[in-house]
Design a protein around this motif. Structure first.
Motif, PDB file in Angstrom:
ATOM      1  N   GLU A  35       5.779   8.385   5.162  1.00  0.00           N
ATOM      2  CA  GLU A  35       5.717   9.021   3.834  1.00  0.00           C
ATOM      3  C   GLU A  35       6.511  10.320   3.806  1.00  0.00           C
ATOM      4  O   GLU A  35       7.156  10.647   2.800  1.00  0.00           O
ATOM      5  CB  GLU A  35       4.252   9.281   3.467  1.00  0.00           C
ATOM      6  CG  GLU A  35       3.460   8.015   3.182  1.00  0.00           C
ATOM      7  CD  GLU A  35       1.963   8.259   3.105  1.00  0.00           C
ATOM      8  OE1 GLU A  35       1.268   7.392   2.543  1.00  0.00           O
ATOM      9  OE2 GLU A  35       1.493   9.300   3.617  1.00  0.00           O
ATOM     10  N   TYR A  87      10.235   9.665   3.240  1.00  0.00           N
ATOM     11  CA  TYR A  87      10.564   9.449   1.826  1.00  0.00           C
ATOM     12  C   TYR A  87      10.487  10.762   1.039  1.00  0.00           C
ATOM     13  O   TYR A  87      11.314  11.016   0.153  1.00  0.00           O
ATOM     14  CB  TYR A  87       9.622   8.410   1.218  1.00  0.00           C
ATOM     15  CG  TYR A  87       9.996   6.996   1.564  1.00  0.00           C
ATOM     16  CD1 TYR A  87      10.989   6.316   0.853  1.00  0.00           C
ATOM     17  CD2 TYR A  87       9.384   6.326   2.621  1.00  0.00           C
ATOM     18  CE1 TYR A  87      11.347   5.018   1.172  1.00  0.00           C
ATOM     19  CE2 TYR A  87       9.736   5.017   2.961  1.00  0.00           C
ATOM     20  CZ  TYR A  87      10.717   4.373   2.227  1.00  0.00           C
ATOM     21  OH  TYR A  87      11.079   3.079   2.550  1.00  0.00           O
ATOM     22  N   ALA A 131      13.616  12.497  -0.932  1.00  0.00           N
ATOM     23  CA  ALA A 131      13.552  12.816  -2.359  1.00  0.00           C
ATOM     24  C   ALA A 131      13.924  14.271  -2.610  1.00  0.00           C
ATOM     25  O   ALA A 131      14.615  14.588  -3.595  1.00  0.00           O
ATOM     26  CB  ALA A 131      12.145  12.528  -2.890  1.00  0.00           C
ATOM     27  N   THR A 175      17.779   8.489  -3.553  1.00  0.00           N
ATOM     28  CA  THR A 175      16.919   7.492  -4.193  1.00  0.00           C
ATOM     29  C   THR A 175      16.079   6.785  -3.135  1.00  0.00           C
ATOM     30  O   THR A 175      16.388   6.828  -1.936  1.00  0.00           O
ATOM     31  CB  THR A 175      17.766   6.451  -4.937  1.00  0.00           C
ATOM     32  OG1 THR A 175      18.526   5.706  -3.978  1.00  0.00           O
ATOM     33  CG2 THR A 175      18.698   7.109  -5.935  1.00  0.00           C
ATOM     34  N   LYS A 176      15.022   6.126  -3.587  1.00  0.00           N
ATOM     35  CA  LYS A 176      14.153   5.406  -2.662  1.00  0.00           C
ATOM     36  C   LYS A 176      14.923   4.308  -1.937  1.00  0.00           C
ATOM     37  O   LYS A 176      14.698   4.056  -0.742  1.00  0.00           O
ATOM     38  CB  LYS A 176      12.978   4.799  -3.435  1.00  0.00           C
ATOM     39  CG  LYS A 176      11.910   4.180  -2.543  1.00  0.00           C
ATOM     40  CD  LYS A 176      10.714   3.726  -3.357  1.00  0.00           C
ATOM     41  CE  LYS A 176       9.630   3.143  -2.445  1.00  0.00           C
ATOM     42  NZ  LYS A 176       8.434   2.714  -3.218  1.00  0.00           N
ATOM     43  N   LYS A 177      15.869   3.669  -2.642  1.00  0.00           N
ATOM     44  CA  LYS A 177      16.666   2.606  -2.030  1.00  0.00           C
ATOM     45  C   LYS A 177      17.546   3.169  -0.914  1.00  0.00           C
ATOM     46  O   LYS A 177      17.687   2.551   0.157  1.00  0.00           O
ATOM     47  CB  LYS A 177      17.524   1.930  -3.103  1.00  0.00           C
ATOM     48  CG  LYS A 177      18.317   0.743  -2.596  1.00  0.00           C
ATOM     49  CD  LYS A 177      19.088   0.078  -3.733  1.00  0.00           C
ATOM     50  CE  LYS A 177      19.898  -1.122  -3.219  1.00  0.00           C
ATOM     51  NZ  LYS A 177      20.648  -1.778  -4.323  1.00  0.00           N
ATOM     52  N   ILE A 232      16.981   5.845   0.890  1.00  0.00           N
ATOM     53  CA  ILE A 232      16.131   6.216   2.026  1.00  0.00           C
ATOM     54  C   ILE A 232      15.699   4.978   2.805  1.00  0.00           C
ATOM     55  O   ILE A 232      15.722   4.959   4.039  1.00  0.00           O
ATOM     56  CB  ILE A 232      14.888   6.990   1.534  1.00  0.00           C
ATOM     57  CG1 ILE A 232      15.315   8.241   0.772  1.00  0.00           C
ATOM     58  CG2 ILE A 232      13.989   7.370   2.704  1.00  0.00           C
ATOM     59  CD1 ILE A 232      14.191   8.909   0.013  1.00  0.00           C
ATOM     60  N   ALA A 233      15.327   3.921   2.073  1.00  0.00           N
ATOM     61  CA  ALA A 233      14.872   2.685   2.727  1.00  0.00           C
ATOM     62  C   ALA A 233      15.967   2.086   3.604  1.00  0.00           C
ATOM     63  O   ALA A 233      15.677   1.486   4.647  1.00  0.00           O
ATOM     64  CB  ALA A 233      14.433   1.680   1.661  1.00  0.00           C
TER      65      ALA A 233
END
Length: 422
Positions: free
Chosen positions: A129, A132, A136, A141-143, A145-146
């Protein structure tokens, strides 16, 4: 044309000692009164230089004063100096953790900072967590980071604990994950303080390699503060030297490190003894100098560099079989080496005893020096307090021919040469 990604102009930072905030209400009102009249803050004209070892005359101190430099894109800039020089304050200003008192900074990209253990981490959140969350904060973006998270976890070596709240991590695990996040989430500017020293040797090697990779391959900029001169020497292309909050030098890493190591503070390289004692001893030490082979006082002796210790002593009356000894021990007072002069018959006068070693063959770190003067087996003077020797981890380079011709002089029991001072 230079591609400048960071430019600092006239950066200064002033603190009020012993106070939280800007100080007293009267000082705040005085600042406000000058401001509405369009005049300069009156407290910018006062304040002591940031010398932590001396007692100042003002409640204000300049942690930094008039710092100017610029950094090119893809450059790895080292920032060095003694404790209290202003390195961490400068990085906090560059990271926007605190604002400068005067001056401004121009950035050409996103900044990620690793200033202390757990910087930017929420202890209640898991490692995953926090990855992420930090991404941020950097504007990813979350994508995005993933797509990086598997690399981050693998690099950190914390895979087993990645879904555990980070408040249960050790300091080393904190640093591993925090550095991995800062390095892999692709900021244009990465700022790293001494925090890497918390990690183990394997992680430090990985971290330095990663910083080199992101600079060379990714074209990103790194600002790196460390007291480990070997790491600075290996990693950084250029260097800045700070002293007491002031800008001293900016240039090639090797030149700046050599200048830094050559700067002598008297109390760190010259020791005076027996100056206030009655002359009851028939022989006693008066001074010790730590020098390079050319006679320059040295704070730190780099590994591989020739060095010398000079012991000045006084003989009050004729003495037979006088011996001068120099002992070296580690900080735990475990003896490492003892060297001595040949027994000599000396008359009254001032003398110096010189210990010379052609190449430092100790590990880097802090050591203690011990002086002994004896008449045969009878001790006359003995000093074993507050004489420190620092061996730096930077490697001093010599020509092979020099090393080969001098190799026969290296041994564990080098005798001390005694000469009369005329």
């Amino acid at each position: 044309m230079k591609d400048i990604i960071l430019k600092a102009e006239n950066i200064s930072k002033q603190y009020r000692l012993g106070q939280v905030g800007t100080g007293t209400l009267s000082h705040d009102l005085n600042r406000w009164w000058h401001q509405i009249r369009g005049k300069e803050n009156p407290y910018l004209k006062i304040g002591d230089v940031n010398d932590r070892s001396t007692k100042g005359t003002s409640d204000y101190v300049w942690a930094l004063q008039d710092i100017n430099f610029e950094v090119e894109r893809g450059e790895i800039l080292g920032i060095i100096g003694k404790n209290g020089a202003g390195k961490s304050t400068l990085l906090k200003i560059l990271s926007r953790v605190t604002a400068p008192t005067t001056g401004n900074i121009k950035f050409g990209g996103r900044v990620a900072s690793l200033l202390e253990v757990g910087t930017g981490f929420n202890g209640e959140m898991t490692g995953r967590e926090n990855v992420y969350l930090n991404g941020a904060i950097l504007g990813m973006t979350k994508k995005e980071i993933a797509s990086k998270i598997d690399e981050i976890i693998a690099f950190s070596g914390c895979e087993r604990y990645i879904d555990t709240p980070v408040k249960r991590y050790s300091s080393g695990m904190y640093v591993r994950l925090a550095f991995a996040v800062a390095a892999f989430l692709e900021p244009e500017i990465l700022i790293v303080d001494e925090v890497l020293a918390v990690g183990d040797a394997e992680f430090q090697k990985k971290a330095i390699g990663k910083m080199q990779d992101i600079s060379k391959q990714g074209g990103r900029t790194v600002l790196f503060v460390s007291h480990n001169m070997a790491s600075i020497q290996k990693l950084c292309t250029k260097c800045i030297l700070l002293q007491n909050g002031r800008f001293i030098m900016h240039g090639k890493t090797e030149d700046v490190i050599n200048f830094y190591l050559s700067q002598s503070v008297l109390n760190d390289s010259e020791y005076l003894f027996n100056s206030k004692l009655p002359n009851t001893k028939i022989a006693y030490a008066t001074k010790l100098n730590i020098e390079d082979i050319d006679g320059n006082l040295m704070n730190e002796i780099p590994i591989g560099k020739p060095w010398r210790v000079k012991i000045h002593f006084t003989v009050k009356e004729k003495i037979k079989n006088l011996i001068v000894a120099l002992g070296i021990s580690d900080v735990n007072e475990v003896p490492i080496r003892t060297s001595w002069s040949v027994p000599q018959d000396l008359g009254p006068g001032d003398y110096k005893a010189s210990f010379v070693e052609e190449v430092v063959n100790f590990n880097s770190g802090q050591y203690k020096l011990i002086i002994g003067i004896s008449r045969g087996l009878e001790s006359i003077d003995y000093i074993d307090k507050d004489i420190s020797l620092t061996i730096s981890d930077i490697i001093h380079q010599q020509d092979d021919s020099v090393i080969n011709t001098k190799s026969g002089l290296i041994n564990n029991q080098m005798r001390i040469k005694v000469e009369k001072i005329v």
